[in-house]
Enzyme design. Structure first.
Site, PDB file in Angstrom:
ATOM      1  N   ASP A  64     -40.708  28.686 -20.608  1.00 10.49           N
ATOM      2  CA  ASP A  64     -40.766  27.492 -19.760  1.00 10.49           C
ATOM      3  C   ASP A  64     -41.220  27.934 -18.376  1.00 10.49           C
ATOM      4  OD1 ASP A  64     -40.082  24.628 -19.061  1.00 10.49           O
ATOM      5  OD2 ASP A  64     -38.770  25.708 -17.665  1.00 10.49           O
ATOM      6  N   GLU A 100     -45.652  26.064 -23.151  1.00 10.15           N
ATOM      7  CA  GLU A 100     -46.011  24.660 -23.030  1.00 10.15           C
ATOM      8  C   GLU A 100     -47.379  24.515 -22.375  1.00 10.15           C
ATOM      9  OE1 GLU A 100     -43.801  20.499 -21.663  1.00 10.15           O
ATOM     10  OE2 GLU A 100     -43.075  22.442 -20.949  1.00 10.15           O
ATOM     11  N   ASP A 112     -33.930  24.907 -17.412  1.00  9.85           N
ATOM     12  CA  ASP A 112     -35.071  25.746 -17.778  1.00  9.85           C
ATOM     13  C   ASP A 112     -34.811  26.529 -19.055  1.00  9.85           C
ATOM     14  OD1 ASP A 112     -36.387  24.845 -15.493  1.00  9.85           O
ATOM     15  OD2 ASP A 112     -35.570  26.458 -14.258  1.00  9.85           O
TER      16      ASP A 112
END
Length: 384
Positions: free
Chosen positions: A164, A248, A329
């Site tokens: 992340d 991501e 996170d």
């Protein structure tokens, strides 16, 4: 000069409704005949290979433009070629094997220039097929060689990770590891402000202004070099420690238009993800991009309950279904890993079979900014 002259001829022909000017005609008019004129006689001192390469680059730019508007080229739309300025901060020239050679004493011979003393950043794994000489905004010169290499497969490991990417922390891995954000630009802002003030006080066109501009450029280059070095070290460590890396797919261009723009650019997320991608392909790892629409920060990684969107200032939250307390996170990193595993299981990501052979092998993405990389120099002829 050749680029601008040839581009002007093609634009004028297009405006007049005339046929597209061929490369052979441009080569005859703007290279062969132009050398014989008084105002362009200096072109005779430039390697013919360089002049022809400039024309080939223009052809490539037009091809990319035509392929983009017809749909043959994927990705963002490419605009038509534009004129180049001799006052540009970045200058480059590309040479093929006919215009350069590696010497036994570690220098590089360039046609019409001579032997260049080089500080080698690494050994070349094979004989180069082309050379690009680049001058950056602060006056440094770099040589980038194109070589043909094979994959460097690393030994397999049992670990995989989800990443992340954030701003308070540069990256948080699915195992809870937090990588702090160095904030190179923020740390250099005080000195940059002083240098910018000094530059703004200098008279335009003066030598003092040129010197002040170089000082600003050097400070920016120092920031960029530190950021690139940090990205390389972190991405290499992640690739070595994990068999699969899931990250991501962030809308960086969109984030760069918000109030967080400076922090987004300072983090350099896009460059970091690009490094992960090409290093995974080079070293036989699995790289998975999770869609940006995936709600990684809204789903409980323990029970899968979707708890809804949360503002950025909420760094910890408790799941309304199972009561698990999550670090925002860390939870997002775990969810990215789970979604990446699902994508791999569905067969939508590049992976390798038990023998290490690629399944659905794709081309290795080229790394960006290679000409600006800085590593320990080695003496001798690289790879020869």
């Amino acid at each position: 000069m050749v680029w601008n002259d040839c581009l002007r001829d093609r634009r004028e022909a297009h405006a007049a409704g005339l046929p597209y000017v061929t490369s052979a005609e441009l080569s005859r008019l703007r290279i062969t005949q132009t050398k014989r004129t008084a105002e362009r006689a200096w072109l005779a001192d430039v390697s013919a290979v360089v002049l022809q390469q400039s024309l080939r680059d223009l052809d490539t730019a037009y091809k990319n433009f035509f392929d983009s508007i017809t749909g043959k080229r994927k990705g963002r739309k490419v605009g038509p070629p534009r004129f180049k300025s001799k006052k540009g901060t970045r200058q480059s020239v590309r040479l093929n094997t006919n215009a350069f050679s590696l010497q036994a004493n570690g220098t590089v011979y360039v046609a019409k220039v001579g032997n260049l003393k080089v500080t080698w950043s690494r050994r070349l794994p094979a004989a180069p097929t082309s050379l690009t000489v680049t001058r950056d905004s602060c006056g440094r010169y770099f040589l980038s060689f194109v070589v043909d290499t094979g994959p460097d497969i690393l030994p397999g490991v049992d670990a995989d990770t989800g990443i992340d990417l954030g701003l308070s922390a540069f990256a948080v891995l699915s195992d809870g590891t937090k990588i702090a954000s160095p904030r190179f630009l923020r740390r250099a802002e005080k000195k940059l402000r002083r240098l910018q003030r000094e530059l703004s006080r200098k008279a335009k066109g003066s030598k003092n202004r040129a010197k002040a501009r170089i000082k600003v450029a050097r400070q920016h280059a120092r920031v960029a070099d530190r950021r690139r070095d940090f990205h390389h070290k972190v991405s290499t460590q992640i690739i070595r420690d994990n068999q699969a890396v899931c990250v991501e797919d962030l809308a960086v261009s969109g984030l760069a238009r918000t109030r967080l723009a400076k922090s987004v650019h300072d983090a350099g997320r896009s460059a970091f993800v690009g490094m992960l991608e090409y290093k995974a392909a080079r070293h036989g790892r699995t790289f998975v991009k999770v869609g940006r629409a995936f709600p990684s920060s809204q789903v409980c990684s323990a029970c899968g309950f979707r708890d809804g969107p949360k503002p950025l200032h909420v760094r910890e939250w408790t799941c309304g279904a199972c009561g698990t307390v999550h670090d925002r996170d860390h939870n997002a990193g775990r969810n990215v890993l789970f979604e990446g595993r699902r994508i791999v299981a569905a067969g939508r990501a590049e992976t390798r079979n038990a023998c290490g052979a690629p399944v659905g092998r794709a081309h290795v993405p080229a790394q960006r900014g290679e000409a600006g990389s800085r590593q320990t120099a080695r003496a001798g002829i690289p790879g020869l």
